[in-house]
Scaffold this motif. Sequence first.
Motif, PDB file in Angstrom:
ATOM      1  N   TYR A  86       0.836  -1.200   0.000  1.00 29.64           N
ATOM      2  CA  TYR A  86       0.000   0.000   0.000  1.00 29.64           C
ATOM      3  C   TYR A  86       0.876   1.258   0.000  1.00 29.64           C
ATOM      4  O   TYR A  86       0.626   2.220  -0.725  1.00 29.64           O
ATOM      5  N   ALA A  87       1.929   1.246   0.798  1.00 30.00           N
ATOM      6  CA  ALA A  87       2.797   2.422   0.898  1.00 30.00           C
ATOM      7  C   ALA A  87       3.557   2.677  -0.399  1.00 30.00           C
ATOM      8  O   ALA A  87       3.806   3.832  -0.767  1.00 30.00           O
ATOM      9  N   VAL A  88       3.920   1.622  -1.118  1.00 29.43           N
ATOM     10  CA  VAL A  88       4.669   1.768  -2.377  1.00 29.43           C
ATOM     11  C   VAL A  88       3.791   2.286  -3.499  1.00 29.43           C
ATOM     12  O   VAL A  88       4.214   3.120  -4.315  1.00 29.43           O
ATOM     13  N   LEU A  89       2.544   1.844  -3.563  1.00 30.80           N
ATOM     14  CA  LEU A  89       1.699   2.149  -4.718  1.00 30.80           C
ATOM     15  C   LEU A  89       0.766   3.339  -4.518  1.00 30.80           C
ATOM     16  O   LEU A  89       0.495   4.076  -5.480  1.00 30.80           O
ATOM     17  N   VAL A  90       0.240   3.523  -3.336  1.00 33.42           N
ATOM     18  CA  VAL A  90      -0.758   4.578  -3.108  1.00 33.42           C
ATOM     19  C   VAL A  90      -0.029   5.848  -2.671  1.00 33.42           C
ATOM     20  O   VAL A  90       0.436   5.954  -1.536  1.00 33.42           O
ATOM     21  N   LYS A  91       0.091   6.789  -3.633  1.00 31.82           N
ATOM     22  CA  LYS A  91       0.854   8.007  -3.393  1.00 31.82           C
ATOM     23  C   LYS A  91      -0.018   9.230  -3.657  1.00 31.82           C
ATOM     24  O   LYS A  91      -0.924   9.188  -4.505  1.00 31.82           O
ATOM     25  N   PRO A  92       0.271  10.355  -2.995  1.00 36.11           N
ATOM     26  CA  PRO A  92      -0.501  11.578  -3.257  1.00 36.11           C
ATOM     27  C   PRO A  92      -0.092  12.262  -4.545  1.00 36.11           C
ATOM     28  O   PRO A  92      -0.747  13.219  -4.971  1.00 36.11           O
ATOM     29  N   PHE A  93       0.970  11.791  -5.189  1.00 36.10           N
ATOM     30  CA  PHE A  93       1.479  12.425  -6.408  1.00 36.10           C
ATOM     31  C   PHE A  93       1.472  11.410  -7.559  1.00 36.10           C
ATOM     32  O   PHE A  93       1.505  10.196  -7.328  1.00 36.10           O
ATOM     33  N   PRO A  94       1.448  11.878  -8.796  1.00 41.03           N
ATOM     34  CA  PRO A  94       1.527  10.961  -9.933  1.00 41.03           C
ATOM     35  C   PRO A  94       2.941  10.432 -10.122  1.00 41.03           C
ATOM     36  O   PRO A  94       3.917  11.059  -9.693  1.00 41.03           O
ATOM     37  N   TYR A  95       3.043   9.281 -10.763  1.00 40.72           N
ATOM     38  CA  TYR A  95       4.350   8.700 -11.073  1.00 40.72           C
ATOM     39  C   TYR A  95       4.201   7.845 -12.329  1.00 40.72           C
ATOM     40  O   TYR A  95       3.133   7.819 -12.966  1.00 40.72           O
ATOM     41  N   TYR A  96       5.286   7.180 -12.720  1.00 42.31           N
ATOM     42  CA  TYR A  96       5.279   6.365 -13.937  1.00 42.31           C
ATOM     43  C   TYR A  96       5.311   4.882 -13.582  1.00 42.31           C
ATOM     44  O   TYR A  96       5.993   4.483 -12.635  1.00 42.31           O
ATOM     45  N   ILE A  97       4.590   4.084 -14.363  1.00 43.76           N
ATOM     46  CA  ILE A  97       4.743   2.636 -14.306  1.00 43.76           C
ATOM     47  C   ILE A  97       5.040   2.123 -15.704  1.00 43.76           C
ATOM     48  O   ILE A  97       4.668   2.750 -16.716  1.00 43.76           O
ATOM     49  N   SER A  98       5.716   0.993 -15.763  1.00 44.97           N
ATOM     50  CA  SER A  98       6.007   0.358 -17.050  1.00 44.97           C
ATOM     51  C   SER A  98       6.198  -1.123 -16.815  1.00 44.97           C
ATOM     52  O   SER A  98       6.254  -1.592 -15.665  1.00 44.97           O
ATOM     53  N   THR A  99       6.310  -1.858 -17.907  1.00 45.86           N
ATOM     54  CA  THR A  99       6.487  -3.298 -17.817  1.00 45.86           C
ATOM     55  C   THR A  99       7.409  -3.767 -18.933  1.00 45.86           C
ATOM     56  O   THR A  99       7.481  -3.135 -19.998  1.00 45.86           O
ATOM     57  N   ASP A 100       8.116  -4.853 -18.684  1.00 44.35           N
ATOM     58  CA  ASP A 100       8.976  -5.408 -19.722  1.00 44.35           C
ATOM     59  C   ASP A 100       8.175  -6.011 -20.871  1.00 44.35           C
ATOM     60  O   ASP A 100       8.737  -6.326 -21.929  1.00 44.35           O
ATOM     61  N   LEU A 101       6.857  -6.168 -20.696  1.00 48.77           N
ATOM     62  CA  LEU A 101       6.009  -6.634 -21.794  1.00 48.77           C
ATOM     63  C   LEU A 101       5.807  -5.545 -22.847  1.00 48.77           C
ATOM     64  O   LEU A 101       5.462  -5.841 -23.993  1.00 48.77           O
ATOM     65  N   LEU A 102       5.975  -4.286 -22.461  1.00 59.22           N
ATOM     66  CA  LEU A 102       5.886  -3.147 -23.378  1.00 59.22           C
ATOM     67  C   LEU A 102       7.156  -2.310 -23.204  1.00 59.22           C
ATOM     68  O   LEU A 102       7.120  -1.207 -22.666  1.00 59.22           O
ATOM     69  N   PRO A 103       8.285  -2.844 -23.657  1.00 57.66           N
ATOM     70  CA  PRO A 103       9.551  -2.158 -23.383  1.00 57.66           C
ATOM     71  C   PRO A 103       9.610  -0.781 -24.027  1.00 57.66           C
ATOM     72  O   PRO A 103       9.040  -0.551 -25.096  1.00 57.66           O
ATOM     73  N   ASN A 104      10.266   0.137 -23.340  1.00 59.75           N
ATOM     74  CA  ASN A 104      10.530   1.506 -23.818  1.00 59.75           C
ATOM     75  C   ASN A 104       9.308   2.409 -23.831  1.00 59.75           C
ATOM     76  O   ASN A 104       9.357   3.518 -24.363  1.00 59.75           O
ATOM     77  N   LEU A 105       8.204   1.941 -23.219  1.00 58.47           N
ATOM     78  CA  LEU A 105       7.033   2.786 -23.010  1.00 58.47           C
ATOM     79  C   LEU A 105       6.755   2.901 -21.521  1.00 58.47           C
ATOM     80  O   LEU A 105       7.018   1.969 -20.754  1.00 58.47           O
ATOM     81  N   ARG A 106       6.212   4.027 -21.107  1.00 58.89           N
ATOM     82  CA  ARG A 106       5.824   4.210 -19.719  1.00 58.89           C
ATOM     83  C   ARG A 106       4.491   4.943 -19.668  1.00 58.89           C
ATOM     84  O   ARG A 106       4.108   5.629 -20.628  1.00 58.89           O
ATOM     85  N   PHE A 107       3.802   4.813 -18.542  1.00 58.72           N
ATOM     86  CA  PHE A 107       2.481   5.397 -18.363  1.00 58.72           C
ATOM     87  C   PHE A 107       2.501   6.307 -17.134  1.00 58.72           C
ATOM     88  O   PHE A 107       2.936   5.888 -16.056  1.00 58.72           O
ATOM     89  N   ARG A 108       2.017   7.519 -17.295  1.00 61.86           N
ATOM     90  CA  ARG A 108       1.879   8.446 -16.175  1.00 61.86           C
ATOM     91  C   ARG A 108       0.576   8.093 -15.455  1.00 61.86           C
ATOM     92  O   ARG A 108      -0.500   8.065 -16.068  1.00 61.86           O
ATOM     93  N   VAL A 109       0.665   7.817 -14.159  1.00 70.50           N
ATOM     94  CA  VAL A 109      -0.497   7.284 -13.446  1.00 70.50           C
ATOM     95  C   VAL A 109      -0.627   7.906 -12.060  1.00 70.50           C
ATOM     96  O   VAL A 109       0.311   8.473 -11.503  1.00 70.50           O
ATOM     97  N   THR A 110      -1.820   7.733 -11.526  1.00 73.61           N
ATOM     98  CA  THR A 110      -2.059   7.871 -10.096  1.00 73.61           C
ATOM     99  C   THR A 110      -2.631   6.544  -9.604  1.00 73.61           C
ATOM    100  O   THR A 110      -3.207   5.768 -10.377  1.00 73.61           O
TER     101      THR A 110
END
Length: 278
Positions: A86-110
């Motif tokens: 919960y502490a790692v994922l639930v943040k008050p600010f946006p950040y990026y996530i990505s996966t090796d299944l879609l290399p070289n792309l990232r998603f801006r998320v909350t």
Amino acid sequence: MELYIDYDNGLGEQSLSSLLPFFEPLSFTPESPGIERETTNIPRINGVVLPQHPRDVKYTERKISVEIYLNSVIAENFYQYRRELYAVLVKPFPYYISTDLLPNLRFRVTCDGNFSIPKEKEKNHVSFTVEFNNFTGLAESKFTSLTKQNFHGEYWSPGMNIQMHDNLEYVFKNRKRFQVYNTGDAFINPMQHDYNVTLRASGKNVTIINHTNGERLKIEQELKKSQPVTFIKQYTVINNKPVKTSGRLPGLDIGSNDFEMQNTDDFEITFDTRFYYA
């Protein structure tokens, strides 16, 4: 698969497995991109009419579902590991996530939580789903236009619209007409995207024109080559001070963009941009 997290704090990407070894990502499922467009009805015209240019179509936010497996091995650890996730994922600010299944792309998320990790009686393992909000509606390239676009390195991947030739230019010196190629799936908007243009030029009323989309910017003062001009959203800046202009820095349509420089014979302009993908 692996899930990577980048808090945009200068520390770079960190894998979930390195942060929390007892969690294993199982799947990464973005919703399809969503489009919001204007339509209008006209008498005697079948269906509806689409008055917008494609560059004005809006991508809406979308969900990304990530299935994760937790194995705490012993019951006493389950509750602590759950709280750590919960502490790692639930943040008050946006950040990026990505996966090796879609290399070289990232998603801006909350991630605002609203998910649970239930413990079933004698079991110390469970699978659950976390929903992220990709509030920009698009993925973006991890690398920018100043990284050569080919498949020889580890910076670009199939599906990112990489061209057959890898000599696309994004730095131009004393060339009145030149082409800037937008490799992505979406219009690049100076007001919204990571689109960094730097100009060094000598001349008065220096003008940058994108003939492909009709956008232009005139800098209404005399420029010296020793003073770099940068652009921050709608502002043109020299030495951290806005200068008087008309128009705004042209964005980039999908594909090739035909640029022209006016009122200067001595200049260098650099387009350092990420690309955006549906």
